[in-house]
Design a protein around this motif. Sequence first.
Motif, mmCIF file in Angstrom:
data_model
loop_
_atom_site.group_PDB
_atom_site.id
_atom_site.type_symbol
_atom_site.label_atom_id
_atom_site.label_comp_id
_atom_site.label_asym_id
_atom_site.label_seq_id
_atom_site.Cartn_x
_atom_site.Cartn_y
_atom_site.Cartn_z
ATOM 1 N N UNK A 17 -2.405 -0.097 16.031
ATOM 2 C CA UNK A 17 -1.700 1.023 15.419
ATOM 3 C C UNK A 17 -2.369 1.335 14.088
ATOM 4 N N UNK A 18 -2.672 2.611 13.869
ATOM 5 C CA UNK A 18 -3.181 3.036 12.557
ATOM 6 C C UNK A 18 -1.990 3.313 11.646
ATOM 7 N N UNK A 19 -2.143 2.977 10.379
ATOM 8 C CA UNK A 19 -1.036 3.097 9.430
ATOM 9 C C UNK A 19 -1.560 3.626 8.101
ATOM 10 N N UNK A 20 -0.852 4.618 7.565
ATOM 11 C CA UNK A 20 -1.105 5.113 6.216
ATOM 12 C C UNK A 20 0.160 4.930 5.392
ATOM 13 N N UNK A 21 0.042 4.169 4.306
ATOM 14 C CA UNK A 21 1.165 3.946 3.389
ATOM 15 C C UNK A 21 0.899 4.669 2.078
ATOM 16 N N UNK B 35 5.516 -4.618 -4.311
ATOM 17 C CA UNK B 35 4.123 -4.191 -4.200
ATOM 18 C C UNK B 35 3.876 -3.537 -2.842
ATOM 19 N N UNK B 36 3.104 -2.459 -2.856
ATOM 20 C CA UNK B 36 2.792 -1.762 -1.612
ATOM 21 C C UNK B 36 1.978 -2.655 -0.676
ATOM 22 N N UNK B 37 1.153 -3.535 -1.234
ATOM 23 C CA UNK B 37 0.368 -4.450 -0.393
ATOM 24 C C UNK B 37 1.276 -5.387 0.396
ATOM 25 N N UNK B 38 2.397 -5.789 -0.199
ATOM 26 C CA UNK B 38 3.328 -6.670 0.507
ATOM 27 C C UNK B 38 4.023 -5.929 1.649
ATOM 28 N N UNK B 39 4.244 -4.635 1.459
ATOM 29 C CA UNK B 39 4.820 -3.839 2.555
ATOM 30 C C UNK B 39 3.870 -3.841 3.745
ATOM 31 N N UNK B 40 2.587 -3.659 3.488
ATOM 32 C CA UNK B 40 1.612 -3.650 4.572
ATOM 33 C C UNK B 40 1.527 -5.016 5.245
ATOM 34 N N UNK C 269 -5.024 1.706 -3.192
ATOM 35 C CA UNK C 269 -5.992 2.653 -3.740
ATOM 36 C C UNK C 269 -5.268 3.719 -4.553
ATOM 37 N N UNK C 270 -5.695 3.929 -5.793
ATOM 38 C CA UNK C 270 -5.128 4.974 -6.645
ATOM 39 C C UNK C 270 -5.783 6.310 -6.295
ATOM 40 N N UNK C 271 -4.960 7.270 -5.840
ATOM 41 C CA UNK C 271 -5.481 8.552 -5.343
ATOM 42 C C UNK C 271 -5.327 9.693 -6.340
ATOM 43 N N UNK C 272 -4.847 9.420 -7.524
ATOM 44 C CA UNK C 272 -4.611 10.497 -8.488
ATOM 45 C C UNK C 272 -3.149 10.902 -8.515
ATOM 46 N N UNK C 273 -2.889 12.144 -8.913
ATOM 47 C CA UNK C 273 -1.515 12.621 -9.085
ATOM 48 C C UNK C 273 -1.221 13.815 -8.182
ATOM 49 N N UNK C 274 0.017 13.839 -7.716
ATOM 50 C CA UNK C 274 0.533 14.992 -6.987
ATOM 51 C C UNK C 274 1.307 15.829 -8.009
ATOM 52 N N UNK D 204 7.352 8.588 -10.091
ATOM 53 C CA UNK D 204 8.061 9.709 -10.704
ATOM 54 C C UNK D 204 7.115 10.650 -11.437
ATOM 55 N N UNK D 205 6.011 10.112 -11.960
ATOM 56 C CA UNK D 205 5.055 10.968 -12.671
ATOM 57 C C UNK D 205 4.032 11.595 -11.721
ATOM 58 N N UNK D 206 4.215 11.428 -10.401
ATOM 59 C CA UNK D 206 3.313 12.019 -9.429
ATOM 60 C C UNK D 206 2.137 11.151 -9.060
ATOM 61 N N UNK D 207 1.995 9.994 -9.707
ATOM 62 C CA UNK D 207 0.894 9.096 -9.370
ATOM 63 C C UNK D 207 1.039 8.615 -7.929
ATOM 64 N N UNK D 208 -0.056 8.702 -7.159
ATOM 65 C CA UNK D 208 -0.038 8.341 -5.742
ATOM 66 C C UNK D 208 -0.941 7.140 -5.515
ATOM 67 N N UNK D 209 -0.380 6.125 -4.887
ATOM 68 C CA UNK D 209 -1.146 4.947 -4.487
ATOM 69 C C UNK D 209 -1.060 4.841 -2.976
ATOM 70 N N UNK D 210 -2.140 4.349 -2.344
ATOM 71 C CA UNK D 210 -2.200 4.366 -0.885
ATOM 72 C C UNK D 210 -2.874 3.122 -0.336
ATOM 73 N N UNK D 211 -2.479 2.785 0.883
ATOM 74 C CA UNK D 211 -3.151 1.790 1.705
ATOM 75 C C UNK D 211 -3.341 2.418 3.084
#
Length: 347
Positions: A197-201, A156-161, A252-257, A206-213
């Motif tokens: 420190x500011x951090x963007x994760x 999970x991306x939250x665990x990375x943060x 946060x789900x940001x849509x697709x790239x 594979x389908x281009x879906x982008x999730x962010x923290x």
Amino acid sequence: MIRIKARAPTARGAVLPTVWGAVAVTYKFGCPLAQQDGLGARIVTSAVFFAVGTGLIFHVRHALLRELRQVRRVAGAAQSVLLRPLPPRLDGLNVAAAQLSADRGAAVGGDLYEAVATEHGVRVVMGDVRGHGLAALGTVAAVLGSFREAAHDEAELTHVLRRLERTHARHLRERARTEHPCNGAQEPEHPVAEEFVTVLLLEIARDGEVRALNCGHPWPYLLSGTRVEPFTAADPLPPLGPFPLPAELEAHSCGQLLPGDSLVLFTDGAEDARDAHGRFFSLPTALREAVHDHPMTAQTILRTVFTALLHHTAGRPTDDVAVLVLRNDRRKFEFSGARANGQAAAF
């Protein structure tokens, strides 16, 4: 931490100064001309000592330049390991990144970035440590080292943060012990309690879906065709350091790239850069100029942005600047296939 030890002068390095000194002493006490008070004798004596002094200055200068080159080679090697070059392609994404330090002669400052391909997708970190230059390298090394492991280990991306937060807190505790007056350290320029420190994760599937923290970092820009717009406008979390993360975290789900689209990640040094008249650098304008004719590669976008930024600041930025460009070069049928496979798996 990078430690560079100064070497004591060697016997070989002391030969030339000794020779020059011996020449001066021999002339002064052994040459009859040096004992005379005439104008010609004084001119000759002055010329001899001028030549001796010039020779010593050139010798010392050569030794210092040789030492400086050695220090730069060592620092360059260490910095290249810390902020290593990213591969031009990463799981179908075209990648380009560069960093510009505000400290003259430094290759790395307080900005950090990394992108790795994992079984969970391409994971990217972009961060900005308070301060710049060599003083920020310790925090950069701690955060990057933690991300490079957690990006592969955590599903999970939250665990990375969470891992990054624990690493940063541990790094600050170690620094506080080191800089405590009982250890003989001087008063720190920036107290550890004020470090953050500011951090963007980002996680790109594979389908281009982008999730962010996002912890206090600027959101990236999306380049789609000739359009340049903020990728999202969601409220970020506080930076790492001053306040603990909320107990409940959700990426946060940001849509697709989409194929052909690009994401431009950056640190605030890019938009805070000013010219001689105090005008801010317009990053969206530079990006529009980069794509106004046709879609470009990530490397070309990066080069265009840095060229415009250096021109705007007359080559003297006052803060560290890092820019990372991710362009989706996956073919459309691969994109459609990945999306269909994801839907099938969901059912």
